[in-house]
Design a protein around this motif. Structure first.
Motif, PDB file in Angstrom:
ATOM      1  N   GLU A 142      49.521  13.899   8.502  1.00 18.11           N
ATOM      2  CA  GLU A 142      49.391  15.345   8.338  1.00 18.11           C
ATOM      3  C   GLU A 142      50.722  16.067   8.362  1.00 18.11           C
ATOM      4  OE1 GLU A 142      46.130  17.164  10.412  1.00 18.11           O
ATOM      5  OE2 GLU A 142      45.135  15.229  10.560  1.00 18.11           O
ATOM      6  N   TRP A 143      51.587  15.620   7.466  1.00 17.36           N
ATOM      7  CA  TRP A 143      52.817  16.371   7.234  1.00 17.36           C
ATOM      8  C   TRP A 143      53.128  16.312   5.754  1.00 17.36           C
ATOM      9  CZ3 TRP A 143      53.977  11.208   7.857  1.00 17.36           C
ATOM     10  CH2 TRP A 143      55.078  10.710   7.187  1.00 17.36           C
ATOM     11  N   PHE A 144      53.771  17.372   5.280  1.00 22.07           N
ATOM     12  CA  PHE A 144      54.151  17.423   3.880  1.00 22.07           C
ATOM     13  C   PHE A 144      55.654  17.631   3.815  1.00 22.07           C
ATOM     14  CE2 PHE A 144      55.305  19.896   0.124  1.00 22.07           C
ATOM     15  CZ  PHE A 144      54.889  19.010  -0.850  1.00 22.07           C
ATOM     16  N   CYS A 145      56.347  16.620   3.435  1.00 21.81           N
ATOM     17  CA  CYS A 145      57.780  16.751   3.275  1.00 21.81           C
ATOM     18  C   CYS A 145      58.276  15.671   2.322  1.00 21.81           C
ATOM     19  CB  CYS A 145      58.495  16.650   4.606  1.00 21.81           C
ATOM     20  SG  CYS A 145      60.182  17.192   4.447  1.00 21.81           S
ATOM     21  N   PRO A 146      58.520  16.035   1.084  1.00 22.66           N
ATOM     22  CA  PRO A 146      58.997  15.056   0.116  1.00 22.66           C
ATOM     23  C   PRO A 146      60.322  14.427   0.520  1.00 22.66           C
ATOM     24  CG  PRO A 146      58.463  17.142  -0.980  1.00 22.66           C
ATOM     25  CD  PRO A 146      58.321  17.355   0.485  1.00 22.66           C
TER      26      PRO A 146
END
Length: 97
Positions: free
Chosen positions: A50-54
């Protein structure tokens, strides 16, 4: 690390509602991202979800080393886990579809 200690780390992460994930690219440029969940898969394997970081994903594709930090400021207690990526599952969700 002992399984009991990892269980304590997961409980603290649940209490906090977030963890910090630190990575570096192939040139050593650091990057930190926040994630919501930490889980224990096996006695010495954790999951971060549950994290969004490309940037995190890009770094882990070239440099498998990472650090996960859980810290509770009220008691000044916490943990830093150092490890290597076993696998990554990159999922994209667009507007709930």
């Amino acid at each position: 690390m002992k399984t009991k200690t990892l269980e304590e780390v997961v409980r603290l992460a649940e209490k906090m509602g977030h963890v910090l994930v630190a990575t570096a690219n192939s040139e050593g440029m650091p990057h930190i991202a926040a994630a919501q969940r930490l889980g224990l898969v096996d006695q010495d394997i954790i999951t971060v979800t549950e994290w969004f970081c490309p940037g995190t994903v890009a770094n882990l594709r070239t440099n498998k080393c990472l650090s996960v930090v859980v810290w509770y400021k009220d008691t000044d207690s916490g943990y830093q886990l150092l490890g290597r990526l076993d696998k990554i599952k990159d999922l994209g969700v667009l507007d709930g579809y």
